[in-house]
Design a protein around this motif. Sequence first.
Motif, PDB file in Angstrom:
ATOM      1  N   HIS A 126      21.913 -12.859  -7.019  1.00  0.00           N
ATOM      2  CA  HIS A 126      20.649 -13.144  -6.326  1.00  0.00           C
ATOM      3  C   HIS A 126      19.660 -13.630  -7.374  1.00  0.00           C
ATOM      4  O   HIS A 126      19.231 -12.878  -8.235  1.00  0.00           O
ATOM      5  CB  HIS A 126      20.139 -11.896  -5.612  1.00  0.00           C
ATOM      6  CG  HIS A 126      21.031 -11.491  -4.484  1.00  0.00           C
ATOM      7  ND1 HIS A 126      20.895 -12.010  -3.219  1.00  0.00           N
ATOM      8  CD2 HIS A 126      22.108 -10.676  -4.444  1.00  0.00           C
ATOM      9  CE1 HIS A 126      21.839 -11.508  -2.437  1.00  0.00           C
ATOM     10  NE2 HIS A 126      22.588 -10.702  -3.159  1.00  0.00           N
ATOM     11  N   LEU A 127      19.350 -14.915  -7.302  1.00  0.00           N
ATOM     12  CA  LEU A 127      18.416 -15.505  -8.261  1.00  0.00           C
ATOM     13  C   LEU A 127      17.106 -15.802  -7.542  1.00  0.00           C
ATOM     14  O   LEU A 127      17.092 -16.372  -6.455  1.00  0.00           O
ATOM     15  CB  LEU A 127      18.990 -16.799  -8.843  1.00  0.00           C
ATOM     16  CG  LEU A 127      18.093 -17.409  -9.909  1.00  0.00           C
ATOM     17  CD1 LEU A 127      18.262 -16.657 -11.229  1.00  0.00           C
ATOM     18  CD2 LEU A 127      18.389 -18.872 -10.100  1.00  0.00           C
TER      19      LEU A 127
ATOM     20  N   GLU B  28      26.935 -10.468 -13.584  1.00  0.00           N
ATOM     21  CA  GLU B  28      26.082  -9.513 -14.294  1.00  0.00           C
ATOM     22  C   GLU B  28      24.800 -10.247 -14.683  1.00  0.00           C
ATOM     23  O   GLU B  28      24.842 -11.394 -15.130  1.00  0.00           O
ATOM     24  CB  GLU B  28      26.813  -8.970 -15.528  1.00  0.00           C
ATOM     25  CG  GLU B  28      26.166  -7.735 -16.111  1.00  0.00           C
ATOM     26  CD  GLU B  28      27.047  -7.046 -17.167  1.00  0.00           C
ATOM     27  OE1 GLU B  28      26.615  -6.020 -17.685  1.00  0.00           O
ATOM     28  OE2 GLU B  28      28.143  -7.559 -17.478  1.00  0.00           O
ATOM     29  N   ALA B  29      23.683  -9.575 -14.488  1.00  0.00           N
ATOM     30  CA  ALA B  29      22.382 -10.215 -14.706  1.00  0.00           C
ATOM     31  C   ALA B  29      21.743  -9.723 -15.995  1.00  0.00           C
ATOM     32  O   ALA B  29      21.808  -8.537 -16.309  1.00  0.00           O
ATOM     33  CB  ALA B  29      21.457  -9.919 -13.531  1.00  0.00           C
ATOM     34  N   ALA B  30      21.136 -10.631 -16.719  1.00  0.00           N
ATOM     35  CA  ALA B  30      20.349 -10.268 -17.901  1.00  0.00           C
ATOM     36  C   ALA B  30      18.875 -10.269 -17.529  1.00  0.00           C
ATOM     37  O   ALA B  30      18.465 -10.901 -16.549  1.00  0.00           O
ATOM     38  CB  ALA B  30      20.621 -11.257 -19.034  1.00  0.00           C
ATOM     39  N   ASP B  31      18.082  -9.578 -18.331  1.00  0.00           N
ATOM     40  CA  ASP B  31      16.656  -9.438 -18.017  1.00  0.00           C
ATOM     41  C   ASP B  31      15.907 -10.769 -18.055  1.00  0.00           C
ATOM     42  O   ASP B  31      14.827 -10.902 -17.471  1.00  0.00           O
ATOM     43  CB  ASP B  31      15.980  -8.486 -19.018  1.00  0.00           C
ATOM     44  CG  ASP B  31      16.392  -7.039 -18.782  1.00  0.00           C
ATOM     45  OD1 ASP B  31      16.899  -6.747 -17.683  1.00  0.00           O
ATOM     46  OD2 ASP B  31      16.209  -6.215 -19.694  1.00  0.00           O
TER      47      ASP B  31
ATOM     48  N   VAL C  41      19.068 -14.920 -16.902  1.00  0.00           N
ATOM     49  CA  VAL C  41      20.408 -15.494 -17.064  1.00  0.00           C
ATOM     50  C   VAL C  41      21.411 -14.676 -16.260  1.00  0.00           C
ATOM     51  O   VAL C  41      21.315 -13.447 -16.194  1.00  0.00           O
ATOM     52  CB  VAL C  41      20.809 -15.514 -18.557  1.00  0.00           C
ATOM     53  CG1 VAL C  41      22.277 -15.901 -18.724  1.00  0.00           C
ATOM     54  CG2 VAL C  41      19.909 -16.466 -19.331  1.00  0.00           C
ATOM     55  N   THR C  42      22.367 -15.358 -15.640  1.00  0.00           N
ATOM     56  CA  THR C  42      23.464 -14.699 -14.949  1.00  0.00           C
ATOM     57  C   THR C  42      24.761 -14.942 -15.714  1.00  0.00           C
ATOM     58  O   THR C  42      25.035 -16.080 -16.106  1.00  0.00           O
ATOM     59  CB  THR C  42      23.633 -15.275 -13.531  1.00  0.00           C
ATOM     60  OG1 THR C  42      22.404 -15.122 -12.823  1.00  0.00           O
ATOM     61  CG2 THR C  42      24.756 -14.580 -12.790  1.00  0.00           C
TER      62      THR C  42
ATOM     63  N   LYS D 104       8.749 -18.022 -12.908  1.00  0.00           N
ATOM     64  CA  LYS D 104       9.572 -17.081 -13.644  1.00  0.00           C
ATOM     65  C   LYS D 104      10.893 -16.948 -12.892  1.00  0.00           C
ATOM     66  O   LYS D 104      10.962 -17.238 -11.701  1.00  0.00           O
ATOM     67  CB  LYS D 104       8.880 -15.721 -13.736  1.00  0.00           C
ATOM     68  CG  LYS D 104       7.513 -15.747 -14.412  1.00  0.00           C
ATOM     69  CD  LYS D 104       6.952 -14.315 -14.481  1.00  0.00           C
ATOM     70  CE  LYS D 104       5.532 -14.308 -15.037  1.00  0.00           C
ATOM     71  NZ  LYS D 104       4.545 -14.804 -14.015  1.00  0.00           N
ATOM     72  N   ALA D 105      11.917 -16.516 -13.606  1.00  0.00           N
ATOM     73  CA  ALA D 105      13.225 -16.341 -12.960  1.00  0.00           C
ATOM     74  C   ALA D 105      13.699 -14.907 -13.114  1.00  0.00           C
ATOM     75  O   ALA D 105      13.525 -14.284 -14.160  1.00  0.00           O
ATOM     76  CB  ALA D 105      14.245 -17.286 -13.583  1.00  0.00           C
ATOM     77  N   ARG D 106      14.284 -14.387 -12.039  1.00  0.00           N
ATOM     78  CA  ARG D 106      14.869 -13.042 -12.088  1.00  0.00           C
ATOM     79  C   ARG D 106      16.254 -13.119 -11.459  1.00  0.00           C
ATOM     80  O   ARG D 106      16.443 -13.728 -10.401  1.00  0.00           O
ATOM     81  CB  ARG D 106      13.996 -12.071 -11.299  1.00  0.00           C
ATOM     82  CG  ARG D 106      14.532 -10.631 -11.278  1.00  0.00           C
ATOM     83  CD  ARG D 106      13.551  -9.691 -10.592  1.00  0.00           C
ATOM     84  NE  ARG D 106      13.254 -10.131  -9.249  1.00  0.00           N
ATOM     85  CZ  ARG D 106      12.017 -10.308  -8.772  1.00  0.00           C
ATOM     86  NH1 ARG D 106      10.967 -10.077  -9.520  1.00  0.00           N
ATOM     87  NH2 ARG D 106      11.838 -10.729  -7.532  1.00  0.00           N
ATOM     88  N   SER D 107      17.226 -12.532 -12.123  1.00  0.00           N
ATOM     89  CA  SER D 107      18.592 -12.527 -11.614  1.00  0.00           C
ATOM     90  C   SER D 107      19.022 -11.095 -11.349  1.00  0.00           C
ATOM     91  O   SER D 107      18.687 -10.179 -12.105  1.00  0.00           O
ATOM     92  CB  SER D 107      19.518 -13.169 -12.656  1.00  0.00           C
ATOM     93  OG  SER D 107      20.860 -13.086 -12.250  1.00  0.00           O
TER      94      SER D 107
END
Lengths: 212, 212
Positions: free
Chosen positions: B207-208, A199-202, A205-206, B195-198
Motif C-alpha cells: 500500500h503506497l 516489506e516497507a521501509a520508512d 521504499v518498498t 511525501k511517500a509512505r509504504s
Amino acid sequence: MAVRVDLNISLDGYATTTDQTREKPFGEDWGRLVGPYTATRTFQERVLKQPGKGTTGVDDTYAAAYFEGIGAEIMGAGMFGLHNFPDDPEWKGWWGDETPFQYPVFILTHDAREPIDMPDGTRFEFLAASPQEALDRALDAAAGQDVRIGGGPTVIKSFLKAGLVDRIHVGITPILLGRGINLWEGLRGLENGYKARSEAADDGVTHLTFFR
Amino acid sequence: MAVRVDLNISLDGYATTTDQTREKPFGEDWGRLVGPYTATRTFQERVLKQPGKGTTGVDDTYAAAYFEGIGAEIMGAGMFGLHNFPDDPEWKGWWGDETPFQYPVFILTHDAREPIDMPDGTRFEFLAASPQEALDRALDAAAGQDVRIGGGPTVIKSFLKAGLVDRIHVGITPILLGRGINLWEGLRGLENGYKARSEAADDGVTHLTFFR
C-alpha cells in the motif's frame, strides 16, 4: 544454489535513467533512484569505505543480503563498461583493483577477450553465450553458492524471460521516471510459480521479492 | 477537505484488465487484481453484506479508510455504466437501491441527464466539466468532508495531471498484467510535492500513499 536478481527500480518500473548530460554524467534521476540504497550502512561501508556511516533500517537489511552467499555473477557488456570503452583492450571494469566481487564474474559479450584475474581474487571471464549456457558456467563456478544476475536490466530481463531466476528482489523507489528501460515490460505473468513478499521501509521504499 | 484517490493496480501499474470474454465478463485478471481488496472484512461486510467474513490485516485497514470521511465523489461515465448502457435513459448505475455512497456523486459526461435521487440518499448528478470545475462542484457538495476521485483510471489520471489530488493511495498487487490502462504512464515527476509512505501486507500487496 539459487539464481538471484537484485535491482532498484522506480514505482513505474524503470531500472535505468536517461537524463545524463556531459556536466552531470549520471543525471539527477540516477541519484534519486538509488539514493535509498547508496545511503545504507552496507553501501557506505563496503563500497565507499566509510565505516560507521549510513542508514540501518529495512533498506540496509536488503543491501546487506545483496552481498551474502553469492559465488558467481553474470553481467552484460554494458554494465562491465565495454560499451563505454570498446577500444580499450586493457579495460578491467569500473571497480579498480578492489572490486566488490571476489568471485568469478561472467561478462556476456560477442567481443572475445582473455579472462582477467584481478589482485583481489575476482576473475572476469568473457562469454558469447545464451542465458542458459552462461548460467551453467556460472553455477559450476559458484561451487554451491548462489549466482547473481547483476545487470543491466536488459540482461536481467533475458534471464527472467527464460525462467532462470529463483529470486527477484526489487527495491521500489517512490518516484516516477517515465522513461528508460522498464523492468516489467514484456513480462506479463512473471509472478506465476513464485510467491511474493513485500516489506516497507520508512522512507517510502518498498522491497518486493518474488521467490520460489 | 482533501481530494483523494484509492486504486488497485498491478505491480506494472495497470489499473484495468483486458481479458474479458463473453463467458467471463470480468476476465480472470480482474479477480486477481482486486482479490486482496475484495477478500477484506470491509468489502465482505459493506459491499457483499457478509457480516463477520473477510480478512482483517493491513489490506482491510486501507479498505476501511476508503469509506471514511468522504462527502462527495467524482467518477467517469464509464465507471457509472453509461458506456455499457448508453441508450437506457433510466440507467441508475450498477449498485441498485442501496449504493455504497450515500453522498453526492458527480458523473463526468457530455450526455446531459437529469440528476437522480436514490432511495438511500445518494444523488447522482451529471456534468460536462473540466476536472477543476467538477472538483469545485464536488467540494461545495462535500460540506467540509473529503472528495474522492473514484475512477476509472483515465479520469483519475486527468485529475493527477491537473495537480488536483492531495492523497493517492494505491494497493499494488504483485502480479504483472502487461496491458490495460497504466496509471503511471505520462506522470513523470508526479511525486514532486508529495511525501511517500509504504506499508506491506502479508499477502505481498504493497500500500503506497503519496500525501501532501
